[in-house]
Design an enzyme around this catalytic site. Structure first.
Site, PDB file in Angstrom:
ATOM      1  N   CYS A   3       0.837  -1.208   0.000  1.00 47.02           N
ATOM      2  CA  CYS A   3       0.000   0.000   0.000  1.00 47.02           C
ATOM      3  C   CYS A   3       0.873   1.260   0.000  1.00 47.02           C
ATOM      4  O   CYS A   3       1.686   1.451   0.907  1.00 47.02           O
ATOM      5  CB  CYS A   3      -0.914  -0.019   1.221  1.00 47.02           C
ATOM      6  SG  CYS A   3      -1.638   1.593   1.583  1.00 47.02           S
ATOM      7  N   CYS A  61       0.713   3.268   3.247  1.00 46.31           N
ATOM      8  CA  CYS A  61       1.494   2.673   4.338  1.00 46.31           C
ATOM      9  C   CYS A  61       2.972   2.957   4.128  1.00 46.31           C
ATOM     10  O   CYS A  61       3.694   3.305   5.066  1.00 46.31           O
ATOM     11  CB  CYS A  61       1.255   1.163   4.398  1.00 46.31           C
ATOM     12  SG  CYS A  61      -0.459   0.688   4.694  1.00 46.31           S
TER      13      CYS A  61
END
Ligand code: SF4
Length: 413
Positions: free
Chosen positions: A332, A335
């Site tokens: 991600c 993230c």
């Protein structure tokens, strides 16, 4: 449509004309793609790399010179008015289009009018299909997006009209900037083959997208708007940064992330990595789990790694100390973008009786969804000691100071 000839208008504003002449002298240095080269499918990725250090004016000039009447500026009624000023500065004819969703703020309509008068242009407005809007509103009411998400309304009022409008061009020009989406910075090249929409010739690769503001920061855009005395949306004076439809846009507080002013009731689900974005759609229609090149907070990090058993124990309330946990997916980009800050936070929290930890939740989604309030990646939760309570971090701000202030508040320190 009446197209602006920048030089004629500049004659009425001598100071501005001087600036224009100065900046136009630089434009000739930009690598050019002529019409024949466009037909021969130029290397747009290579051109993007070559033009990455060019100014917005040079990139705008490249777009207008290369595509002429087949390119248009997408104008939302916010700070992307800078695009129109840059186009004006080139002295070339240019086209501007805008999507009127029917739900815009009065201030946005006033800005459209001011821009038309200031630049002596006509904006090419496009509207949603009346029948589709009627069907939606009659079936679900005027504010269905607050109940079941903005996707359906946006599809009818924005995406479909945009798709239809773009079908008349070979290229378009947007106000996208890298600093608007820190997690996906590399995905805003100054020019690219549009990965989503199609142009007049149809089919994948038939539309080119220019992002002349890509490398500018918000502060630089605003400096430019002020210096050039460009008309701006009055909502910016009231705390709005990103401006969309009236019911779906709100002002943000100082230091709050720009995106927190849009679709705020949706828990960021549609704005970030939703749970299904870990699946990559393959050409045959099937999906496969997305893989990451490396894990986040690897061995040696100050961020502790939680095992599956530990997470189940924590969810059951077996907690001797407070735990601040990030539920993440290594693939991600959001993230990835918070990796450094969370690492620094873990070091900062040493001695505060709060353990800072990570748990790779994309491989344990169902459990995390049901027990730890996982909806999107990343999700940050505080798990108080001797309790089953899960306190979810409510903001999209992930800087060390804000995270630290929040965790100390909820941990009572
Ligand atoms: Fe509808 Fe809101 Fe999307 Fe505008 S931003 S199209 S009102 S859901």
């Amino acid at each position: 449509m009446m197209l602006t000839q920048g030089r004629a208008f500049a004659a009425q504003r001598p100071a501005v004309q001087q600036r224009r002449m100065a900046v136009r002298a630089n434009v000739a240095r930009v690598p050019q793609v002529n019409a024949a080269a466009v037909e021969a499918k130029p290397d747009w990725a290579g051109l993007a790399a070559e033009m990455d250090n060019k100014s917005p004016l040079e990139i705008m000039d490249h777009a207008l010179k290369t595509f002429g009447n087949d390119v248009a500026i997408a104008f939302s009624g916010a700070e992307d008015v800078a695009l129109i000023e840059y186009a004006h500065l080139t002295g070339r004819p240019y086209r501007v289009f805008s999507l009127d969703t029917g739900r815009l703020n009065p201030e946005t309509y006033q800005l459209f009018d001011a821009v038309e008068k200031h630049y002596k242009i006509r904006i090419e407005y496009t509207f949603p299909e009346a029948q589709e809007v009627m069907d939606l509103v009659r079936a679900k009411g005027l504010y269905s997006f607050y109940e079941d998400g903005h996707t359906e309304c946006c599809r009818i009022r924005k995406v479909k009209p945009l798709r239809k409008q773009l079908k008349v061009y070979k290229a378009w020009i947007t106000g996208q900037r890298k600093d608007q989406s820190p997690g996906t910075r590399t995905e805003v090249p100054v020019v690219q083959v549009d990965p989503v929409f199609e142009g007049v010739t149809g089919g994948p690769g038939s539309l080119i997208k220019y992002n002349p503001l890509s490398n500018m920061t918000s502060a630089e855009v605003w400096n430019f708007l002020r210096v050039m005395k460009v008309p701006t949306n009055k909502l910016h004076n009231c705390g709005y940064i990103s401006i969309g439809c009236e019911p779906c846009t709100r002002p943000v507080l100082p230091n709050q992330a720009e995106r927190e002013g849009r679709w705020w009731w949706e828990d960021a689900a549609a704005k970030e990595c939703g749970l299904h974005s870990g699946n990559i759609k393959k050409a045959d229609g099937t999906t496969e789990e997305r893989k990451a090149e490396r894990d986040l907070w690897p061995a040696g990090s100050a961020v502790a790694t939680l095992s599956k058993d530990e997470v189940r124990a924590l969810a059951a309330g077996e907690r001797s100390q407070g735990t601040l946990a990030v539920l993440y997916a290594p693939w991600c980009p959001f993230c990835q973008a918070m990796e450094a800050n969370f690492e620094e936070l873990a070091k900062h929290m040493t001695g505060h009786k709060v353990r800072v930890a990570k748990y790779q939740a994309d491989i344990d989604r169902e459990f995390c969804n049901e027990n730890l309030q996982l909806k999107t990646f990343p999700t940050i939760v505080y798990l108080p000691p001797n309790s089953k309570q899960v306190i979810k971090y409510p903001s999209e701000r992930r800087d060390v100071d804000t995270l630290s202030m929040w965790v100390k508040t909820v941990a009572g320190q």
